[in-house]
Design a protein around this motif. Structure first.
Motif, PDB file in Angstrom:
ATOM      1  N   ALA A  35    -105.840  20.553  50.117  1.00 43.22           N
ATOM      2  CA  ALA A  35    -106.834  21.373  49.418  1.00 43.22           C
ATOM      3  C   ALA A  35    -106.232  22.691  48.964  1.00 43.22           C
ATOM      4  O   ALA A  35    -106.865  23.443  48.241  1.00 43.22           O
ATOM      5  CB  ALA A  35    -108.034  21.636  50.316  1.00 43.22           C
ATOM      6  N   GLU A  36    -104.976  22.940  49.356  1.00 42.17           N
ATOM      7  CA  GLU A  36    -104.324  24.190  48.972  1.00 42.17           C
ATOM      8  C   GLU A  36    -104.215  24.311  47.458  1.00 42.17           C
ATOM      9  O   GLU A  36    -104.183  25.394  46.912  1.00 42.17           O
ATOM     10  CB  GLU A  36    -102.926  24.274  49.599  1.00 42.17           C
ATOM     11  N   GLY A  37    -104.173  23.185  46.771  1.00 39.26           N
ATOM     12  CA  GLY A  37    -104.014  23.209  45.326  1.00 39.26           C
ATOM     13  C   GLY A  37    -105.284  23.505  44.557  1.00 39.26           C
ATOM     14  O   GLY A  37    -105.250  23.629  43.344  1.00 39.26           O
ATOM     15  N   THR A  41    -111.952  26.970  45.194  1.00 39.07           N
ATOM     16  CA  THR A  41    -113.054  26.099  44.803  1.00 39.07           C
ATOM     17  C   THR A  41    -113.446  25.222  45.988  1.00 39.07           C
ATOM     18  O   THR A  41    -112.603  24.540  46.565  1.00 39.07           O
ATOM     19  CB  THR A  41    -112.645  25.196  43.616  1.00 39.07           C
ATOM     20  N   PRO A  42    -114.711  25.230  46.380  1.00 32.69           N
ATOM     21  CA  PRO A  42    -115.124  24.370  47.487  1.00 32.69           C
ATOM     22  C   PRO A  42    -115.076  22.897  47.073  1.00 32.69           C
ATOM     23  O   PRO A  42    -115.277  22.552  45.912  1.00 32.69           O
ATOM     24  CB  PRO A  42    -116.557  24.820  47.780  1.00 32.69           C
ATOM     25  N   VAL A  64    -113.668  24.512  52.340  1.00 34.68           N
ATOM     26  CA  VAL A  64    -112.873  25.443  51.536  1.00 34.68           C
ATOM     27  C   VAL A  64    -111.571  25.673  52.284  1.00 34.68           C
ATOM     28  O   VAL A  64    -111.500  25.505  53.506  1.00 34.68           O
ATOM     29  CB  VAL A  64    -113.572  26.801  51.277  1.00 34.68           C
ATOM     30  N   ARG A  65    -110.599  26.068  51.543  1.00 39.73           N
ATOM     31  CA  ARG A  65    -109.305  26.351  52.147  1.00 39.73           C
ATOM     32  C   ARG A  65    -109.458  27.509  53.125  1.00 39.73           C
ATOM     33  O   ARG A  65    -110.041  28.549  52.801  1.00 39.73           O
ATOM     34  CB  ARG A  65    -108.311  26.705  51.050  1.00 39.73           C
ATOM     35  N   GLY A  66    -108.973  27.327  54.328  1.00 40.10           N
ATOM     36  CA  GLY A  66    -109.029  28.381  55.325  1.00 40.10           C
ATOM     37  C   GLY A  66    -107.815  29.283  55.240  1.00 40.10           C
ATOM     38  O   GLY A  66    -106.874  29.016  54.483  1.00 40.10           O
ATOM     39  N   ARG A  67    -107.817  30.339  56.011  1.00 38.67           N
ATOM     40  CA  ARG A  67    -106.662  31.247  56.036  1.00 38.67           C
ATOM     41  C   ARG A  67    -105.459  30.563  56.655  1.00 38.67           C
ATOM     42  O   ARG A  67    -104.328  30.835  56.296  1.00 38.67           O
ATOM     43  CB  ARG A  67    -107.002  32.513  56.807  1.00 38.67           C
ATOM     44  N   PRO A  70    -105.308  23.338  57.311  1.00 37.73           N
ATOM     45  CA  PRO A  70    -106.035  22.620  56.252  1.00 37.73           C
ATOM     46  C   PRO A  70    -107.505  23.014  56.196  1.00 37.73           C
ATOM     47  O   PRO A  70    -108.041  23.600  57.139  1.00 37.73           O
ATOM     48  CB  PRO A  70    -105.879  21.153  56.662  1.00 37.73           C
ATOM     49  N   ALA A  71    -108.143  22.673  55.082  1.00 41.35           N
ATOM     50  CA  ALA A  71    -109.585  22.901  54.929  1.00 41.35           C
ATOM     51  C   ALA A  71    -110.316  21.997  55.914  1.00 41.35           C
ATOM     52  O   ALA A  71    -109.984  20.817  56.045  1.00 41.35           O
ATOM     53  CB  ALA A  71    -110.007  22.591  53.495  1.00 41.35           C
ATOM     54  N   ALA A  72    -111.306  22.546  56.607  1.00 38.44           N
ATOM     55  CA  ALA A  72    -112.025  21.749  57.602  1.00 38.44           C
ATOM     56  C   ALA A  72    -113.458  22.244  57.745  1.00 38.44           C
ATOM     57  O   ALA A  72    -113.737  23.419  57.525  1.00 38.44           O
ATOM     58  CB  ALA A  72    -111.324  21.827  58.957  1.00 38.44           C
ATOM     59  N   SER A  73    -114.345  21.320  58.106  1.00 41.54           N
ATOM     60  CA  SER A  73    -115.737  21.650  58.409  1.00 41.54           C
ATOM     61  C   SER A  73    -116.173  20.846  59.622  1.00 41.54           C
ATOM     62  O   SER A  73    -115.627  19.777  59.909  1.00 41.54           O
ATOM     63  CB  SER A  73    -116.653  21.331  57.221  1.00 41.54           C
ATOM     64  N   TYR A  74    -117.182  21.368  60.297  1.00 42.67           N
ATOM     65  CA  TYR A  74    -117.690  20.729  61.514  1.00 42.67           C
ATOM     66  C   TYR A  74    -119.214  20.751  61.441  1.00 42.67           C
ATOM     67  O   TYR A  74    -119.819  21.824  61.303  1.00 42.67           O
ATOM     68  CB  TYR A  74    -117.181  21.502  62.728  1.00 42.67           C
TER      69      TYR A  74
END
Length: 141
Positions: A35-37, A41-42, A64-67, A70-74
């Motif tokens: 998702a870094e690319g 953008t979400p 969304v890309r985190g600091r 990888p991008a992650a959600s829970y």
């Protein structure tokens, strides 16, 4: 952990966990690699599953890309019966993206961490539908 699955292209990983012994509850962690690319953008994944009463449930899971990493959600899977479920490929959210208010309410309310709530804030900032932005605002309070 109950199930670990990956998307066919290997960019997304799904971890479904069961919590509780007497009354089981379920959660889903979505991790999207690459998702870094997509800058800030979400991305949105649609998860469909069977509820305890046998009805289909739809849950939107933004990332969304985190600091770091990888991008992650829970999220929690409300009313998940621990059986069949599917997930779409994570796709970029656009300003004209449309969902029902009911689906947004369920989905934002299912957020279990700050990264997921931050992803909803990014979705809210991008979409043009004022009514859906209000629903997201209400659910994030």
């Amino acid at each position: 952990m109950l199930v670990e699955a990956s998307s066919p292209d290997g960019t997304a990983r799904f971890l479904v966990r069961r919590h509780g012994d007497t009354v089981p509850a379920y959660s889903l962690e979505l991790v999207v690699h690459g998702a870094e690319g997509v800058a800030d953008t979400p991305l949105m994944t649609t998860v469909r599953y069977t509820g305890a009463a046998g009805s289909e449930r739809v849950l939107l899971v933004p990332v969304v890309r985190g600091r770091f990493g990888p991008a992650a959600s829970y999220v929690r899977l409300p009313d998940f019966a621990g059986r069949e479920w599917t997930a779409s490929t994570a796709a970029p959210v656009s300003p004209d993206s449309m969902w029902t208010a009911e689906t947004i309410t369920l989905s934002v309310g299912a957020s279990l961490n700050d990264a997921t709530r931050d992803a909803w804030r990014a979705v809210r900032a991008l979409i043009s539908d004022a009514g859906l932005r209000r629903v997201i605002d209400q659910e994030l309070q």
